[in-house]
Scaffold this motif. Structure first.
Motif, PDB file in Angstrom:
ATOM      1  N   ALA A   6       0.712  -1.275  -0.107  1.00  0.00           N
ATOM      2  CA  ALA A   6       0.016  -0.149   0.023  1.00  0.00           C
ATOM      3  C   ALA A   6       0.817   1.293  -0.008  1.00  0.00           C
ATOM      4  O   ALA A   6       0.458   2.358  -0.544  1.00  0.00           O
ATOM      5  CB  ALA A   6      -1.028  -0.137   1.180  1.00  0.00           C
ATOM      6  N   LYS A   7       1.998   1.197   0.502  1.00  0.00           N
ATOM      7  CA  LYS A   7       2.893   2.372   0.637  1.00  0.00           C
ATOM      8  C   LYS A   7       3.338   2.594  -0.804  1.00  0.00           C
ATOM      9  O   LYS A   7       3.262   4.001  -0.948  1.00  0.00           O
ATOM     10  CB  LYS A   7       4.330   1.971   1.572  1.00  0.00           C
ATOM     11  CG  LYS A   7       5.179   3.393   1.691  1.00  0.00           C
ATOM     12  CD  LYS A   7       6.207   2.892   2.455  1.00  0.00           C
ATOM     13  CE  LYS A   7       7.228   4.150   2.696  1.00  0.00           C
ATOM     14  NZ  LYS A   7       8.475   3.895   3.622  1.00  0.00           N
ATOM     15  N   GLN A   8       3.647   1.758  -1.520  1.00  0.00           N
ATOM     16  CA  GLN A   8       4.082   2.187  -2.951  1.00  0.00           C
ATOM     17  C   GLN A   8       2.715   2.355  -3.837  1.00  0.00           C
ATOM     18  O   GLN A   8       2.940   3.536  -4.404  1.00  0.00           O
ATOM     19  CB  GLN A   8       4.570   0.767  -3.660  1.00  0.00           C
ATOM     20  CG  GLN A   8       5.857   0.476  -3.065  1.00  0.00           C
ATOM     21  CD  GLN A   8       6.140  -1.188  -3.852  1.00  0.00           C
ATOM     22  OE1 GLN A   8       5.627  -1.565  -4.614  1.00  0.00           O
ATOM     23  NE2 GLN A   8       7.787  -1.623  -3.407  1.00  0.00           N
ATOM     24  N   ALA A   9       1.722   2.220  -3.545  1.00  0.00           N
ATOM     25  CA  ALA A   9       0.553   2.617  -4.308  1.00  0.00           C
ATOM     26  C   ALA A   9       0.126   4.004  -3.789  1.00  0.00           C
ATOM     27  O   ALA A   9      -0.125   4.887  -4.649  1.00  0.00           O
ATOM     28  CB  ALA A   9      -0.853   1.839  -3.829  1.00  0.00           C
ATOM     29  N   ARG A  10       0.320   4.397  -2.708  1.00  0.00           N
ATOM     30  CA  ARG A  10       0.004   5.829  -2.157  1.00  0.00           C
ATOM     31  C   ARG A  10       1.282   6.647  -2.753  1.00  0.00           C
ATOM     32  O   ARG A  10       0.750   7.605  -3.233  1.00  0.00           O
ATOM     33  CB  ARG A  10       0.143   5.875  -0.592  1.00  0.00           C
ATOM     34  CG  ARG A  10       0.032   7.003  -0.087  1.00  0.00           C
ATOM     35  CD  ARG A  10      -0.849   7.927  -0.623  1.00  0.00           C
ATOM     36  NE  ARG A  10      -2.319   7.285  -0.561  1.00  0.00           N
ATOM     37  CZ  ARG A  10      -3.297   7.830  -1.377  1.00  0.00           C
ATOM     38  NH1 ARG A  10      -3.369   8.677  -2.287  1.00  0.00           N
ATOM     39  NH2 ARG A  10      -4.532   7.146  -1.342  1.00  0.00           N
ATOM     40  N   GLN A  26       1.608  11.197  -6.983  1.00  0.00           N
ATOM     41  CA  GLN A  26       2.129  11.695  -7.814  1.00  0.00           C
ATOM     42  C   GLN A  26       1.078  12.160  -8.922  1.00  0.00           C
ATOM     43  O   GLN A  26       1.204  13.040  -9.652  1.00  0.00           O
ATOM     44  CB  GLN A  26       3.295  10.906  -8.612  1.00  0.00           C
ATOM     45  CG  GLN A  26       4.592  10.341  -7.591  1.00  0.00           C
ATOM     46  CD  GLN A  26       5.424  11.719  -7.557  1.00  0.00           C
ATOM     47  OE1 GLN A  26       5.885  12.353  -8.244  1.00  0.00           O
ATOM     48  NE2 GLN A  26       5.635  12.061  -6.435  1.00  0.00           N
ATOM     49  N   ASN A  27       0.197  11.140  -9.415  1.00  0.00           N
ATOM     50  CA  ASN A  27      -0.932  11.212 -10.175  1.00  0.00           C
ATOM     51  C   ASN A  27      -2.145  10.427 -10.014  1.00  0.00           C
ATOM     52  O   ASN A  27      -2.082   9.193  -9.784  1.00  0.00           O
ATOM     53  CB  ASN A  27      -0.418  10.997 -11.704  1.00  0.00           C
ATOM     54  CG  ASN A  27      -1.412  11.389 -12.609  1.00  0.00           C
ATOM     55  OD1 ASN A  27      -2.450  11.513 -12.314  1.00  0.00           O
ATOM     56  ND2 ASN A  27      -0.720  11.262 -14.128  1.00  0.00           N
ATOM     57  N   PRO A  28      -3.271  11.125  -9.281  1.00  0.00           N
ATOM     58  CA  PRO A  28      -4.116  10.312  -8.772  1.00  0.00           C
ATOM     59  C   PRO A  28      -5.082   9.522  -9.959  1.00  0.00           C
ATOM     60  O   PRO A  28      -6.031   8.669  -9.866  1.00  0.00           O
ATOM     61  CB  PRO A  28      -4.996  11.479  -8.436  1.00  0.00           C
ATOM     62  CG  PRO A  28      -4.624  12.521  -8.848  1.00  0.00           C
ATOM     63  CD  PRO A  28      -3.252  12.470  -9.018  1.00  0.00           C
ATOM     64  N   ASN A  29      -4.689   9.923 -11.136  1.00  0.00           N
ATOM     65  CA  ASN A  29      -5.150   9.035 -12.462  1.00  0.00           C
ATOM     66  C   ASN A  29      -4.641   7.595 -12.755  1.00  0.00           C
ATOM     67  O   ASN A  29      -5.127   6.864 -13.694  1.00  0.00           O
ATOM     68  CB  ASN A  29      -5.134  10.137 -13.714  1.00  0.00           C
ATOM     69  CG  ASN A  29      -6.064  11.315 -13.726  1.00  0.00           C
ATOM     70  OD1 ASN A  29      -7.201  11.178 -12.952  1.00  0.00           O
ATOM     71  ND2 ASN A  29      -5.645  12.313 -14.202  1.00  0.00           N
ATOM     72  N   ILE A  58      -6.565   3.715  -0.580  1.00  0.00           N
ATOM     73  CA  ILE A  58      -6.460   3.495  -2.212  1.00  0.00           C
ATOM     74  C   ILE A  58      -7.695   3.420  -2.934  1.00  0.00           C
ATOM     75  O   ILE A  58      -8.305   2.307  -2.505  1.00  0.00           O
ATOM     76  CB  ILE A  58      -5.377   2.331  -2.209  1.00  0.00           C
ATOM     77  CG1 ILE A  58      -4.202   2.409  -1.437  1.00  0.00           C
ATOM     78  CG2 ILE A  58      -5.136   2.124  -3.905  1.00  0.00           C
ATOM     79  CD1 ILE A  58      -3.161   3.610  -1.933  1.00  0.00           C
ATOM     80  N   PRO A  59      -7.872   4.467  -3.740  1.00  0.00           N
ATOM     81  CA  PRO A  59      -9.480   3.911  -4.475  1.00  0.00           C
ATOM     82  C   PRO A  59      -9.421   2.852  -5.096  1.00  0.00           C
ATOM     83  O   PRO A  59      -8.760   2.697  -6.038  1.00  0.00           O
ATOM     84  CB  PRO A  59      -9.387   5.444  -5.185  1.00  0.00           C
ATOM     85  CG  PRO A  59      -8.008   5.821  -5.437  1.00  0.00           C
ATOM     86  CD  PRO A  59      -7.173   5.489  -4.301  1.00  0.00           C
ATOM     87  N   TRP A  60     -10.663   2.293  -4.813  1.00  0.00           N
ATOM     88  CA  TRP A  60     -10.883   0.975  -5.678  1.00  0.00           C
ATOM     89  C   TRP A  60     -11.008   0.893  -7.184  1.00  0.00           C
ATOM     90  O   TRP A  60     -10.597   0.008  -8.054  1.00  0.00           O
ATOM     91  CB  TRP A  60     -12.187   0.337  -5.049  1.00  0.00           C
ATOM     92  CG  TRP A  60     -12.060   0.017  -3.695  1.00  0.00           C
ATOM     93  CD1 TRP A  60     -12.957   0.458  -2.656  1.00  0.00           C
ATOM     94  CD2 TRP A  60     -11.383  -0.880  -3.166  1.00  0.00           C
ATOM     95  NE1 TRP A  60     -12.883  -0.040  -1.533  1.00  0.00           N
ATOM     96  CE2 TRP A  60     -11.748  -0.740  -1.511  1.00  0.00           C
ATOM     97  CE3 TRP A  60     -10.307  -1.814  -3.267  1.00  0.00           C
ATOM     98  CZ2 TRP A  60     -11.067  -1.527  -0.737  1.00  0.00           C
ATOM     99  CZ3 TRP A  60      -9.442  -2.493  -2.475  1.00  0.00           C
ATOM    100  CH2 TRP A  60     -10.041  -2.507  -1.110  1.00  0.00           C
ATOM    101  N   GLU A  61     -11.439   2.229  -7.624  1.00  0.00           N
ATOM    102  CA  GLU A  61     -11.451   2.274  -9.068  1.00  0.00           C
ATOM    103  C   GLU A  61      -9.873   2.620  -9.967  1.00  0.00           C
ATOM    104  O   GLU A  61     -10.132   2.331 -10.893  1.00  0.00           O
ATOM    105  CB  GLU A  61     -12.491   3.726  -9.436  1.00  0.00           C
ATOM    106  CG  GLU A  61     -11.738   4.989  -8.961  1.00  0.00           C
ATOM    107  CD  GLU A  61     -12.367   5.403  -7.422  1.00  0.00           C
ATOM    108  OE1 GLU A  61     -12.275   6.720  -7.315  1.00  0.00           O
ATOM    109  OE2 GLU A  61     -12.935   4.485  -6.708  1.00  0.00           O
TER     110      GLU A  61
END
Length: 311
Positions: A184-188, A193-196, A217-220
């Motif tokens: 999750a840390k890498q995901a965040r 950097q870019n929420p898209n 972390i957003p599921w979408e």
């Protein structure tokens, strides 16, 4: 005499492998106008198109892994996205190479990190059977730019720092990419950097699932890799994730791809999708496409993003 000579020249040109290579070939593409369409394609639903991911592009005789030649060849047979492996050269150029060493996939020797980018451009890639090809080692940037309008590259995590990967993606101006993260840390980090950006996250346990929930972390924004085979635990994870609209992926590369016969492999591929997986990652994507061709629904929400193109 002159006319006869000209005819022979024309014939030689037509028979040249370069002339054959220059002919455009039709491929299957994933077409997205924007990142919202990318996320819509990778959203779990009850009637989904079974998605195939080519592990390192695929393992096909005559075509080396982690190369544009292989990506193009695989796309001749079906729409697909590709897991690729960025690593650093001695002078910090991100190139595609799964192994830390060169022997298995090139005619070079030793560690990739001991060679500059200019030096590895003198090498040639091998196909899965060890045959030398004319293909060179591509850079990560070349692969991402090549993929635009054709497919999606899923960048595995090797030795390239997250900050460098993020910078390269921004330079390429292509949001139709996916980033493999192991926690999750890498995901965040990437979403800050870019929420898209889309992520391929490792969620093999309920504990890992809870960590992604805690990190908001957003599921979408994700697909979830749950393992190389079905287990009682990851079947529970699959339901949790799919209830959130998250597609789940099984990788057959270390398991079912190793079965001894094509018939056994085909049955395993069909069973993976019948078992509920949305995505199958495989070393043998062309085999997977052939195995499941009669199982593909005629109309799904994903069909509007499928297309054809000539390259």
């Amino acid at each position: 005499m002159i006319k006869s000579f000209k005819k022979r020249i024309i014939l030689l040109v037509m028979l040249s492998p370069f002339a054959v290579f220059a002919q455009k070939q039709e491929i299957n593409i994933l077409k997205f106008k924007n990142v919202n369409e990318l996320k819509a394609f990778f959203k779990h639903g009850e009637n989904n198109f079974p998605i195939i991911s080519g592990h390192r592009g695929g393992m096909t005789k005559g075509f080396p892994e982690n190369s544009m030649e292989t990506f193009a060849n695989t796309l001749k047979y079906m729409p697909s996205f590709f897991e690729i492996d960025p690593r650093l050269t001695k002078d910090s150029v991100a190139v595609l190479m799964h192994d830390a060493t060169l022997e298995r996939t090139t005619n070079g020797k030793g560690k990739l990190s001991d060679y500059t980018y200019a030096e590895i451009q003198k090498l040639r890639l091998k196909d899965p059977e060890g045959n030398l090809t004319d293909a060179k080692i591509p850079t990560l940037k070349e692969a991402i730019l090549w993929s635009k309008g054709k497919t999606v590259m899923n960048l595995d995590k090797k030795d390239v720092p997250l900050e460098m990967t993020a910078r390269i993606l921004k330079e390429c101006n292509n949001e139709a990419v996916m980033l493999t993260v192991h926690n999750a840390k890498q995901a965040r980090f990437y979403l800050d950097q870019n929420p898209n950006w889309m992520l391929s996250v490792h969620i093999k346990t309920k504990k890992a699932y809870d960590e992604y929930v805690k990190a908001n972390i957003p599921w979408e924004s994700i697909i979830a890799y749950i393992g190389p085979e079905y287990t009682p635990e990851n079947k529970e994870l699959m339901k949790l994730l799919q209830d959130k609209g998250v597609m789940v992926m099984i990788s057959s590369a270390p398991t079912y791809d190793k079965l001894p016969t094509a018939a056994e492999r085909a049955k395993a591929y069909i069973d993976i999708f019948k078992g509920g997986a949305d995505i199958l990652e495989s070393d043998l994507p062309v085999e997977v496409a052939e195995a499941i061709k009669n199982e593909v629904p005629k109309k799904t929400p994903q069909h509007k993003y499928l297309g054809k193109a000539k390259i």
